[in-house]
Design a protein around this motif. Structure first.
Motif, mmCIF file in Angstrom:
data_model
loop_
_atom_site.group_PDB
_atom_site.id
_atom_site.type_symbol
_atom_site.label_atom_id
_atom_site.label_comp_id
_atom_site.label_asym_id
_atom_site.label_seq_id
_atom_site.Cartn_x
_atom_site.Cartn_y
_atom_site.Cartn_z
ATOM 1 N N GLY A 31 47.765 32.787 -39.410
ATOM 2 C CA GLY A 31 49.209 32.941 -39.519
ATOM 3 C C GLY A 31 49.830 32.477 -40.825
ATOM 4 N N VAL A 32 49.032 32.382 -41.882
ATOM 5 C CA VAL A 32 49.560 32.019 -43.203
ATOM 6 C C VAL A 32 50.308 33.235 -43.749
ATOM 7 C CG1 VAL A 32 48.913 31.369 -45.566
ATOM 8 C CG2 VAL A 32 47.681 30.386 -43.615
ATOM 9 N N SER A 33 51.459 33.018 -44.360
ATOM 10 C CA SER A 33 52.210 34.145 -44.912
ATOM 11 C C SER A 33 51.426 34.771 -46.066
ATOM 12 C CB SER A 33 53.586 33.691 -45.408
ATOM 13 O OG SER A 33 53.477 32.975 -46.616
ATOM 14 N N LEU A 34 51.536 36.078 -46.189
ATOM 15 C CA LEU A 34 50.845 36.783 -47.265
ATOM 16 C C LEU A 34 51.326 36.275 -48.627
ATOM 17 C CD1 LEU A 34 48.823 38.928 -48.111
ATOM 18 C CD2 LEU A 34 50.657 40.623 -47.971
ATOM 19 N N GLY A 108 40.542 21.181 -50.788
ATOM 20 C CA GLY A 108 41.439 20.769 -49.717
ATOM 21 C C GLY A 108 40.893 21.356 -48.427
ATOM 22 N N ALA A 109 40.279 20.520 -47.618
ATOM 23 C CA ALA A 109 39.622 21.003 -46.391
ATOM 24 C C ALA A 109 40.572 20.935 -45.207
ATOM 25 C CB ALA A 109 38.391 20.161 -46.084
ATOM 26 N N GLN A 110 40.643 22.016 -44.449
ATOM 27 C CA GLN A 110 41.362 21.948 -43.176
ATOM 28 C C GLN A 110 40.681 20.863 -42.336
ATOM 29 O OE1 GLN A 110 41.675 25.757 -41.217
ATOM 30 N NE2 GLN A 110 42.685 26.713 -42.970
ATOM 31 N N ASP A 111 41.493 20.070 -41.652
ATOM 32 C CA ASP A 111 40.927 18.953 -40.892
ATOM 33 C C ASP A 111 39.838 19.401 -39.919
ATOM 34 O OD1 ASP A 111 42.578 17.288 -42.316
ATOM 35 O OD2 ASP A 111 43.698 16.548 -40.574
ATOM 36 N N GLN A 112 39.996 20.571 -39.310
ATOM 37 C CA GLN A 112 38.994 21.056 -38.360
ATOM 38 C C GLN A 112 37.665 21.394 -39.034
ATOM 39 O OE1 GLN A 112 37.927 24.473 -38.274
ATOM 40 N NE2 GLN A 112 39.335 25.195 -39.836
ATOM 41 N N ALA A 113 37.640 21.470 -40.373
ATOM 42 C CA ALA A 113 36.415 21.818 -41.100
ATOM 43 C C ALA A 113 35.770 20.619 -41.798
ATOM 44 C CB ALA A 113 36.719 22.902 -42.136
ATOM 45 N N GLN A 114 36.319 19.433 -41.611
ATOM 46 C CA GLN A 114 35.798 18.257 -42.323
ATOM 47 C C GLN A 114 34.331 17.977 -42.013
ATOM 48 O OE1 GLN A 114 38.242 14.822 -41.686
ATOM 49 N NE2 GLN A 114 40.058 15.827 -42.510
ATOM 50 N N GLY A 133 51.313 24.725 -43.409
ATOM 51 C CA GLY A 133 51.516 24.216 -42.065
ATOM 52 C C GLY A 133 50.247 23.763 -41.364
ATOM 53 N N ILE A 134 49.130 23.713 -42.086
ATOM 54 C CA ILE A 134 47.829 23.338 -41.517
ATOM 55 C C ILE A 134 47.408 21.998 -42.124
ATOM 56 C CG2 ILE A 134 45.395 24.013 -41.274
ATOM 57 C CD1 ILE A 134 46.391 26.962 -41.710
ATOM 58 N N LYS A 135 46.953 21.061 -41.280
ATOM 59 C CA LYS A 135 46.530 19.741 -41.751
ATOM 60 C C LYS A 135 45.260 19.858 -42.594
ATOM 61 C CE LYS A 135 48.505 17.148 -37.930
ATOM 62 N NZ LYS A 135 48.241 16.218 -36.829
ATOM 63 N N HIS A 136 45.299 19.194 -43.751
ATOM 64 C CA HIS A 136 44.179 19.187 -44.704
ATOM 65 C C HIS A 136 43.943 17.765 -45.220
ATOM 66 C CE1 HIS A 136 45.163 23.483 -45.023
ATOM 67 N NE2 HIS A 136 44.093 23.660 -45.775
#
Length: 143
Positions: A31-34, A108-114, A133-136
């Motif tokens: 859902g990131v804006s283009l 900058g890693a998305q927290d879910q990918a740490q 809008g995504i935690k990193h």
């Protein structure tokens, strides 16, 4: 095995393929804006990984300062995840970085990918932040 190609040209097929993967992963899935996804397109080197000539993985790299490469927009198409393709892509980027005298990789890693990045030798630096809008968290690796 992933065949990895790179280009800094926005007119190349490599860039076009990278952008298609990013739109699928970041714009459609997350859902990131283009508009936000297309920031800072001029300058980076684009890496695209191909399986049987099909583009399935991508990342872009910029030299943040001498000796430091900043990796961004790491993405793998949903149907090809959990096959080690992102690891192959990042290993290829690391190999190219070493050949170019780079000593540090940062991203900058998305927290879910740490956990994924930690397995590749990256470590968290500093506090978290929001990107699109995504935690990193910033993660670095000395090579």
């Amino acid at each position: 095995m992933l065949e990895i190609k790179s280009s800094s040209s926005l007119e190349s097929l490599i860039y076009t393929d990278a952008l298609a993967i990013r739109k699928e992963v970041f714009v459609v899935e997350q859902g990131v804006s283009l508009e936000l996804e297309l920031e800072d397109e001029k300058g980076p080197v684009y890496f695209t990984g191909y399986l049987n000539d099909l583009p399935v993985a991508t990342a872009r790299v910029s030299e943040e300062k001498p000796g430091v490469w900043h990796i961004q927009r790491v993405a793998v198409k949903k149907a090809y995840r959990k096959q080690g393709l992102a690891s192959q892509l990042l290993t290829a980027i690391e190999t190219k970085a070493k050949a170019n005298g780079i000593h540090t990789l940062t991203l900058g890693a998305q927290d879910q990918a740490q956990t994924f990045y930690k397995k590749l030798g990256y470590h968290i630096v500093g506090t978290g932040f929001l990107d699109a809008g995504i935690k990193h968290h910033r993660m670095d690796k000395t090579i």
